[in-house]
Structures are given as structure tokens and as C-alpha cells.
Design an enzyme around this catalytic site. Structure first.
Site, PDB file in Angstrom:
ATOM      1  N   LYS A  72       2.530   3.617  37.775  1.00  0.00           N
ATOM      2  CA  LYS A  72       1.059   3.872  37.632  1.00  0.00           C
ATOM      3  C   LYS A  72       0.978   3.961  36.007  1.00  0.00           C
ATOM      4  O   LYS A  72      -0.093   3.429  35.629  1.00  0.00           O
ATOM      5  CB  LYS A  72       0.911   5.224  38.431  1.00  0.00           C
ATOM      6  CG  LYS A  72      -0.565   5.607  38.892  1.00  0.00           C
ATOM      7  CD  LYS A  72      -0.847   5.232  40.304  1.00  0.00           C
ATOM      8  CE  LYS A  72      -0.528   3.581  40.720  1.00  0.00           C
ATOM      9  NZ  LYS A  72      -0.424   3.515  41.960  1.00  0.00           N
ATOM     10  N   GLU A 101       6.955   5.914  41.195  1.00  0.00           N
ATOM     11  CA  GLU A 101       5.671   5.811  41.333  1.00  0.00           C
ATOM     12  C   GLU A 101       4.696   6.409  40.164  1.00  0.00           C
ATOM     13  O   GLU A 101       3.793   5.584  39.593  1.00  0.00           O
ATOM     14  CB  GLU A 101       4.918   6.491  42.645  1.00  0.00           C
ATOM     15  CG  GLU A 101       3.436   6.503  42.694  1.00  0.00           C
ATOM     16  CD  GLU A 101       2.493   5.322  42.875  1.00  0.00           C
ATOM     17  OE1 GLU A 101       3.472   4.131  43.051  1.00  0.00           O
ATOM     18  OE2 GLU A 101       1.419   5.302  42.840  1.00  0.00           O
ATOM     19  N   CYS A 104     -16.596  11.506  58.494  1.00  0.00           N
ATOM     20  CA  CYS A 104     -17.686  12.053  58.817  1.00  0.00           C
ATOM     21  C   CYS A 104     -18.650  12.010  57.871  1.00  0.00           C
ATOM     22  O   CYS A 104     -18.421  11.653  56.603  1.00  0.00           O
ATOM     23  CB  CYS A 104     -17.530  13.837  59.325  1.00  0.00           C
ATOM     24  SG  CYS A 104     -16.417  13.867  60.367  1.00  0.00           S
ATOM     25  N   HIS A 117      24.426   8.724  33.869  1.00  0.00           N
ATOM     26  CA  HIS A 117      25.107   7.417  33.888  1.00  0.00           C
ATOM     27  C   HIS A 117      24.492   6.376  33.182  1.00  0.00           C
ATOM     28  O   HIS A 117      24.397   5.366  33.550  1.00  0.00           O
ATOM     29  CB  HIS A 117      25.125   7.040  35.542  1.00  0.00           C
ATOM     30  CG  HIS A 117      25.704   8.006  36.298  1.00  0.00           C
ATOM     31  ND1 HIS A 117      27.136   8.155  36.321  1.00  0.00           N
ATOM     32  CD2 HIS A 117      25.271   9.058  37.080  1.00  0.00           C
ATOM     33  CE1 HIS A 117      27.334   9.056  37.031  1.00  0.00           C
ATOM     34  NE2 HIS A 117      26.431   9.612  37.579  1.00  0.00           N
ATOM     35  N   GLU A 173       1.146   0.325  34.591  1.00  0.00           N
ATOM     36  CA  GLU A 173       0.121  -0.616  35.011  1.00  0.00           C
ATOM     37  C   GLU A 173      -1.053  -0.277  34.510  1.00  0.00           C
ATOM     38  O   GLU A 173      -1.967  -1.595  33.854  1.00  0.00           O
ATOM     39  CB  GLU A 173       0.211  -0.879  36.404  1.00  0.00           C
ATOM     40  CG  GLU A 173      -0.580   0.180  37.259  1.00  0.00           C
ATOM     41  CD  GLU A 173      -0.453  -0.002  38.870  1.00  0.00           C
ATOM     42  OE1 GLU A 173      -0.539  -1.164  38.952  1.00  0.00           O
ATOM     43  OE2 GLU A 173      -0.303   1.030  39.367  1.00  0.00           O
ATOM     44  N   LYS A 212      -5.926  -6.882  42.769  1.00  0.00           N
ATOM     45  CA  LYS A 212      -6.104  -6.015  43.705  1.00  0.00           C
ATOM     46  C   LYS A 212      -5.099  -6.261  44.959  1.00  0.00           C
ATOM     47  O   LYS A 212      -4.579  -5.589  45.663  1.00  0.00           O
ATOM     48  CB  LYS A 212      -7.456  -5.630  44.280  1.00  0.00           C
ATOM     49  CG  LYS A 212      -7.375  -4.493  45.197  1.00  0.00           C
ATOM     50  CD  LYS A 212      -6.943  -3.143  44.806  1.00  0.00           C
ATOM     51  CE  LYS A 212      -7.012  -2.025  45.702  1.00  0.00           C
ATOM     52  NZ  LYS A 212      -6.124  -1.057  44.837  1.00  0.00           N
ATOM     53  N   ARG A 256     -18.044   4.337  57.262  1.00  0.00           N
ATOM     54  CA  ARG A 256     -17.208   5.310  57.148  1.00  0.00           C
ATOM     55  C   ARG A 256     -16.519   5.469  58.500  1.00  0.00           C
ATOM     56  O   ARG A 256     -15.167   6.223  58.462  1.00  0.00           O
ATOM     57  CB  ARG A 256     -17.418   6.849  56.596  1.00  0.00           C
ATOM     58  CG  ARG A 256     -18.113   6.502  55.064  1.00  0.00           C
ATOM     59  CD  ARG A 256     -18.985   7.619  54.987  1.00  0.00           C
ATOM     60  NE  ARG A 256     -18.563   9.113  54.959  1.00  0.00           N
ATOM     61  CZ  ARG A 256     -18.278   9.719  53.956  1.00  0.00           C
ATOM     62  NH1 ARG A 256     -18.649   9.431  52.720  1.00  0.00           N
ATOM     63  NH2 ARG A 256     -17.865  10.955  54.058  1.00  0.00           N
ATOM     64  N   TRP A 310     -16.398  11.761  63.196  1.00  0.00           N
ATOM     65  CA  TRP A 310     -15.032  11.317  63.336  1.00  0.00           C
ATOM     66  C   TRP A 310     -14.047  12.326  63.907  1.00  0.00           C
ATOM     67  O   TRP A 310     -13.655  13.210  63.158  1.00  0.00           O
ATOM     68  CB  TRP A 310     -14.469  10.691  62.251  1.00  0.00           C
ATOM     69  CG  TRP A 310     -13.074   9.927  62.309  1.00  0.00           C
ATOM     70  CD1 TRP A 310     -12.094  10.504  62.354  1.00  0.00           C
ATOM     71  CD2 TRP A 310     -12.826   8.346  62.543  1.00  0.00           C
ATOM     72  NE1 TRP A 310     -10.733   9.529  62.663  1.00  0.00           N
ATOM     73  CE2 TRP A 310     -11.452   8.288  62.729  1.00  0.00           C
ATOM     74  CE3 TRP A 310     -13.588   7.408  62.060  1.00  0.00           C
ATOM     75  CZ2 TRP A 310     -10.867   7.074  62.760  1.00  0.00           C
ATOM     76  CZ3 TRP A 310     -13.113   6.307  62.297  1.00  0.00           C
ATOM     77  CH2 TRP A 310     -11.647   6.056  62.731  1.00  0.00           C
ATOM     78  N   ASN A 360     -17.747  18.250  57.399  1.00  0.00           N
ATOM     79  CA  ASN A 360     -16.680  17.161  57.064  1.00  0.00           C
ATOM     80  C   ASN A 360     -15.452  17.776  56.652  1.00  0.00           C
ATOM     81  O   ASN A 360     -15.461  18.814  56.051  1.00  0.00           O
ATOM     82  CB  ASN A 360     -17.142  16.295  55.863  1.00  0.00           C
ATOM     83  CG  ASN A 360     -18.268  15.345  56.286  1.00  0.00           C
ATOM     84  OD1 ASN A 360     -18.667  15.193  57.362  1.00  0.00           O
ATOM     85  ND2 ASN A 360     -18.706  14.471  55.175  1.00  0.00           N
ATOM     86  N   GLY A 361     -14.287  17.017  57.074  1.00  0.00           N
ATOM     87  CA  GLY A 361     -13.046  17.505  56.727  1.00  0.00           C
ATOM     88  C   GLY A 361     -12.479  18.634  57.751  1.00  0.00           C
ATOM     89  O   GLY A 361     -12.655  18.457  58.636  1.00  0.00           O
TER      90      GLY A 361
HETATM   91  C1  F6R Z   1       0.311  -0.338  42.154  1.00  0.00           C
HETATM   92  C2  F6R Z   1      -0.374  -1.250  43.219  1.00  0.00           C
HETATM   93  C3  F6R Z   1       0.488  -2.483  43.648  1.00  0.00           C
HETATM   94  C4  F6R Z   1       0.168  -2.470  45.343  1.00  0.00           C
HETATM   95  C5  F6R Z   1       1.190  -3.755  45.722  1.00  0.00           C
HETATM   96  C6  F6R Z   1       0.995  -3.861  47.270  1.00  0.00           C
HETATM   97  O1  F6R Z   1      -0.805   0.421  41.838  1.00  0.00           O
HETATM   98  O2  F6R Z   1      -1.631  -1.106  43.551  1.00  0.00           O
HETATM   99  O3  F6R Z   1       1.697  -2.354  43.127  1.00  0.00           O
HETATM  100  O4  F6R Z   1       0.660  -1.317  45.867  1.00  0.00           O
HETATM  101  O5  F6R Z   1       0.462  -4.932  45.044  1.00  0.00           O
HETATM  102  O6  F6R Z   1      -0.361  -4.286  47.601  1.00  0.00           O
HETATM  103  P1  F6R Z   1      -0.906  -4.091  49.189  1.00  0.00           P
HETATM  104  O7  F6R Z   1      -0.576  -2.318  49.352  1.00  0.00           O
HETATM  105  O8  F6R Z   1      -2.134  -4.409  49.236  1.00  0.00           O
HETATM  106  O9  F6R Z   1       0.269  -4.764  49.972  1.00  0.00           O
END
Ligand code: F6R
Length: 608
Positions: free
Chosen positions: A484, A480, A2, A503, A487, A603, A27, A74, A98-99
Site C-alpha cells: 500500500k 500489504e 441498507c 536472515h 503504490e 484499477k 446498494r 439488506w 443500518n449496520g
Molecule cells: C493494490 C491493488 C492491486 C489489486 C490487484 C488485483 O492496492 O489494488 O494489487 O489487488 O491488481 O486486482 P483484482 O482484485 O481486481 O483482481
């Protein structure tokens, strides 16, 4: 998501409000409305559908008034009808929201018991009535809002307009963004700096728990304890860029903070909130009762969302899940049965390996369901059914809000499969759904721990290796956490199932290497605690991310403890994602790394 706009102007504001709502169209929304004061009296115009419908209503029946609030909705609770469109009004107050108000059913029942009649299906209407009641008791608008806010649970932003108050707007924020904009003898409220860009670039972002009383000449900020608070004014670049960093140094930080809002929006998209059950926004492309397994394929963080979903689908739907990273799956030549279900997960919807895997599965006669954030992407176009994540554009290369929105959508799909297969009773489904509804509020709670996490990150930035441990559905979260961290900080990090410690990886434990243990109070707690003790016995440096019970049961020296809110553990990954992301973010910032554009990463990985 929203959108909220409020204007204390010098001339008629209804048109200006509609114009700035247009800037929030990206949005997504399905109805809109405006309220102003005409001669001190509240007047509203609302319309189903797009803003052009609202503009047409205003052309037929214009609204005068130099103060007003507007909203694009929304739909979450209740259909996108004119009646359910905001603003909602009661006894001298109009409100836009919103929310999600998590406890709205309790509040609604309480108000009905006091004789209040409801006219809409929305959660927002409870807010209007609660404030209206306070005004009836003789409270001033500021007192009424201050008295009402502690009654609300969830992640939300609100803007209020009061009958007879030509120089007062009140805004409040808890877990969903809200900004004040400053003009010449004018003042603005917006859920997004972008909405305010035509009027001003001087902005104050409310902090979580804040509320603000605005006149044309002043903005008084109050914190959650109703103490006057000083909040800085910043210059925004919103007018120059469609996507703005707000008052955050990096997109990644902004995206971490947006999670209560966008996860709330995604959850709402998959639930019938009023009925307390899952309601998928699409037909499943298979008969769930006829399935003998589900296949999940994705890359990176999206793959780890899939690994969490494996735990949920196997448990809730009693359905075996086969999961693989797309770069392996696409060449494995795995035999697949026609009319089985393959779920692919991708933020961008363009990842080459995921796309190729989906095409392979289709070639084998599988039906494909794609959890994607970009609904115009190739994967979205080629799959049988799109399960959208409503995270909005994700700019930071390291995925944060897209990941938690993937978890939200997958949790709903797992519950829907469970119900369709008769593996979940209505009672258990209702419990799981109320746990999901509580998630955005818990994420907002977790975000409040940021200062403490940043301090820990400072120390982490001096390490060369980090080990993450977790059990059950916290195991993918350990992976994860490590992904994170590596990277964006380039620190070597590994994630392990806590039970695998003995192990092999236990050989690494020494007084130098931080071991981050994820330990919600779940069915694996006791076992995770024994692993914590094994690390402690070898002089390991333990950073525990868990609730108070986990810390008490661990009963060993913890170098650091990141305290998480008490919660039902089924969907803990959504909330535990927050400290994991903040740890990686602040470690990278402390090391001076390029957080939003880490070296060597893209990305959208459209090549193999
Ligand atoms: C890690 C990250 C990547 C994506 C991967 C898949 O933070 O962003 O590992 O998750 O490259 O990307 P998508 O989700 O766009 O297929």
C-alpha cells in the site's frame, strides 16, 4: 447495504421518501418501509422485496404526514420479511437502522427479562424498545436517545421518529455514515448524500459518535459525550455523479472510512447472526471432508487476502493450502486433482492472470470458488460458485475496503470448511463468529486513531525506505502495508516475516530506516517482541502497531506507537488493515501524490 432517509417536510413526505430510497437501490436490499406521523400518531407501511412493492402498498393505503423516515433493508438478523422490515416501533418511537448492533443478544435478553415482548428477529428492535423504555420513564426524545446510545456496541447509523413530535427527527452515527441535508424550511437525513441529491446539495456529515436533533429550521449536533458540537456544512456533487466522495478529499479516504459498514454487511451475509454460526450464502461445490488441499490464486492485494486465508483455513479446517500469485500459477503447469477446490480472489473479477489461472484449474477438473466484488464480472460468470464481497464500488486504485471484505468472506469460508470437516467444535465456531461480529466496531475504533496516524505519516514521508514486519497472519499484513505504501507514496517499502529478520534484512537496520512492526496480542507476540528488541538493539526506528500489552512487553524505546483496541487476535488483519491503509494514505497526501490514481497503475488489470 441498507439505506436511510428521513424528511421533515412541508407537505406529504411518504412519496418523496420512496423516491429518494430509489437512489440508494444500487446498494442492494430485500425489503423496505416508511413511517410517518398522521395526526401525531406513528403509522407505518412495509413490504418485502423491491421498492415497487412498497409503492404499491402506499398506493392502496396511502400515508399522510409531513414528517417521516424510510429504509431499504439488506437482511442481516432475520429473514427479509415484511415483519422484519424497518421501521421498527415501540412505545412512541419508530427507528430505522443500518449496520449491526453487536451486543443485541445481551440487550434482547435483558429486555425480555423486564417483560418486553419482541415481534421481529432483528437486532434493530432492541433499539426501539430501549428508547421506548426511556420515554416511558418520562424522558424527552433527546434525553431518551442520549441515554440509550451508550448501551449499543457495533457499527451503525440510526434515524428516529417520535409520536406527537411533528417537528423532530433524531439521527445517530457510529461507524456507518449519516448525513444531514438542509432545505428551505425542510430538513433531511440520509445514509448517503446521493439519497438527498434531489432535495439539496448542502450537507453536513455526522462525525463518528455524533447524534443530531433536527427540526425544520435547525440542526443541533452532539458528540459522543453529549456536548453540543459544531459541524461544517459542505456542498456535495452527489447529484452530478453516481459515486460521490462525500466530505473526503479522496475516494481512498472515503473507502477506508466505509469499512466498518461494508465489512459489517459482508460479515452479515455469511453468518446466521442470531444463531451465532456461519451460514454460507451458497453450497460449497465440493465435499470438504474429501479434500486433501485447497489452492488459492490471486494478484496483488487480493493475493495477500488469500495469504491470510491460508492461515485461517489451515488452522480452522486442518486443510493444507497451496497459494500462488496468478501470473506464476498460470504457467507453472502444476498438477491438480479433479474435484479439488481452487479459490480465486479478485475485486474487479477481470484480472487477466487470475482469470487464466481459474480457467487452468477448471481444465484440471477443479471446482472453483471466486471471491469477487463485481458480481457481473467474467470471473464471477465463469466460476462454479461466487462468494460475493459487498464492498460497493471501489474507485481508489489502491484496494482498501474490497480487501477487508475479501478477508471477511474468506474468514467465513475457513470456518465453514472447519465445521464441515469436523475440525471445529460448535463452541469454537460460536466464539469465532462472535469475534467476527465484533470486527466492524473495532474497525470504527481504529479509524478514530486517524489524527495520530496522520502525524506519523508526515514523518514517514521523509523516508526513502520502510520495512514492515509481522508474524503469523500479520506477515501477509506486513506485505500489504509495504504494498500500500509503495503504490501510492512511491516510497520503497518491503514486508518481511519478523522471524526472517536475522536472515538478511537486519543488515538494513540503521537510525534512518523506519521499521513498522505489526504486533497484535496473539500466539506469536513473545516472538515478535524479541524481533522488536533486535531492531532496538541496532538503533532502529520502531513504529509499533499493537495493543497496550504489546507495547508493554516490547519494553524498548518506541519512536511511535499506534495503539490498537484490545481484541481477540484471530481476525486481527481486518482491524490492523485500517492503520496500515491510513499510514499509506496520509504519507502520500503529505507528499502531494495523486492518491486515487497513482502513476502507472490501473484499477483493473485486464492484460498480462
Ligand atoms: C493494490 C491493488 C492491486 C489489486 C490487484 C488485483 O492496492 O489494488 O494489487 O489487488 O491488481 O486486482 P483484482 O482484485 O481486481 O483482481
Amino acid at each position: 447495504m441498507c439505506g436511510i432517509v428521513g424528511i421533515l417536510g412541508q407537505g406529504p413526505v411518504a412519496g418523496q421518501i420512496v423516491d429518494s430510497l430509489k437512489r440508494l437501490e444500487y446498494r442492494g436490499y430485500d425489503s423496505a418501509g416508511v413511517a410517518t406521523l398522521e395526526g401525531g400518531l406513528l403509522t407505518r407501511r412495509r413490504a418485502q422485496g423491491k421498492l415497487k412493492n412498497l409503492a404499491a402498498r402506499l398506493a392502496e393505503e396511502p400515508l399522510a404526514g409531513s414528517i417521516g423516515i424510510g429504509h431499504t433493508r439488506w437482511a442481516t438478523h432475520g429473514k427479509p420479511t415484511e415483519v422484519n422490515a424497518h421501521p421498527h416501533a415501540s412505545d412512541g418511537v419508530a427507528v430505522v437502522h443500518n449496520g449491526i448492533i453487536e451486543n443485541f443478544r445481551e440487550l434482547r435478553a435483558e429486555l425480555i427479562a423486564r417483560g418486553v415482548a419482541f415481534t421481529t428477529e432483528t437486532d434493530t428492535e432492541v433499539v426501539a424498545h430501549l428508547v421506548g423504555e426511556q420515554l416511558q420513564y418520562g424522558k424527552t426524545p433527546k434525553e431518551a436517545v442520549a441515554a440509550m446510545l451508550p448501551r449499543l456496541r457495533g457499527a451503525f447509523a440510526l434515524a428516529f421518529l417520535f409520536e406527537g413530535e411533528e417537528d423532530l427527527l433524531i439521527g445517530a452515527r457510529q461507524g456507518a455514515p449519516l448525513a444531514v441535508g438542509y432545505g428551505e424550511g425542510e430538513m433531511y437525513l440520509g445514509s448517503d448524500a446521493l439519497a438527498l441529491a434531489p432535495f439539496t446539495n448542502l450537507i453536513t456529515y455526522l462525525e463518528d459518535g455524533d447524534w443530531v436533533a433536527l427540526t425544520r429550521e435547525s440542526a443541533e449536533f452532539y458528540d459522543a459525550q453529549n456536548r453540543l458540537a459544531n459541524r461544517a456544512r459542505v456542498r456535495t456533487e452527489a447529484s452530478a455523479f453516481l459515486v460521490d466522495r462525500g466530505n473526503h478529499r479522496h475516494f481512498m479516504s472515503k473507502e477506508i472510512h466505509e469499512q466498518p459498514e461494508v465489512v459489517g454487511r459482508t460479515i452479515a451475509h455469511y453468518l446466521d447472526m442470531s444463531a451465532g454460526r456461519v451460514s454460507l450464502p451458497f453450497e460449497l461445490p465440493v465435499d470438504p471432508a474429501a479434500l486433501d488441499r485447497v489452492t488459492i490464486v490471486a494478484c496483488g492485494t487480493a493475493y495477500l487476502a488469500g495469504l491470510c486465508a491460508k492461515y485461517w483455513i489451515e488452522r480452522f479446517a486442518r486443510l493444507p493450502v497451496e497459494i500462488d500469485v496468478a501470473s506464476e500459477f498460470r504457467y507453472r503447469e502444476t498438477p491438480m486433482r479433479p474435484n479439488g477446490l481452487t479459490i480465486v480472489i479478485s475485486q474487479s473479477g477481470e484480472t487477466a492472470d487470475t482469470l487464466a489461472s481459474m480457467r487452468y484449474a477448471k481444465g484440471e477438473g477443479q471446482k472453483t470458488l471466486a471471491v469477487v466484488n463485481v458480481t457481473t464480472s467474467t470471473i464471477a460468470r465463469e466460476c462454479d460458485v461466487v462468494a460475493p464481497t459487498l464492498a460497493g464500488p471501489e474507485i481508489g486504485v489502491a484496494s482498501t475496503k474490497a480487501f477487508t471484505c475479501q478477508l471477511a468472506a474468506l474468514a467465513a469460508v475457513a470456518i465453514a470448511l472447519g465445521r464441515a470437516r469436523g475440525a471445529l467444535t460448535a463452541e469454537v465456531e460460536a466464539r469465532l463468529v462472535s469475534e467476527l461480529i465484533a470486527i466492524p466496531g473495532l474497525m470504527a475504533e481504529a479509524i478514530k486513531g486517524e489524527a495520530a496516524v496522520a502525524q506519523i505519516a508526515h514523518q514517514l514521508s521523509r523516508s526513502s525506505d520502510v520495512l514492515y514486519l509481522g508474524r503469523g497472519v500479520s506477515y501477509p499484513m506486513a506485505l500489504e502495508g509495504a504494498l500500500k505504501l509503495k503504490e501510492i507514496s512511491y516510497i520503497h517499502a518491503e514486508g518481511y516475516p519478523a522471524g526472517e529478520l536475522k536472515h538478511g534484512p537486519i543488515a538494513l537496520i540503521d537510525e534512518k530506516m523506519p521499521v513498522i512492526v505489526l504486533s497484535p496480542s496473539d500466539q506469536w507476540l513473545e516472538k515478535t517482541v524479541s524481533n522488536v528488541q533486535e531492531v532496538a538493539a541496532r538503533g532502529g526506528r520502531i513504529i509499533l502497531i499493537g495493543d497496550a500489552r504489546a507495547a508493554a512487553e516490547a519494553d524498548v524505546h518506541l519512536e511511535k506507537f499506534i495503539q490498537m483496541p484490545d481484541m481477540a487476535a484471530d481476525f486481527a488483519p481486518l482491524v490492523y488493515a485500517v492503520p496500515i491503509q491510513m499510514l499509506a494514505y496520509h504519507t502520500a497526501v503529505a507528499m502531494g501524490k495523486d492518491v486515487d490514481q497513482p502513476r502507472n497503475l490501473a484499477k483493473s488489470v485486464t492484460v498480462e
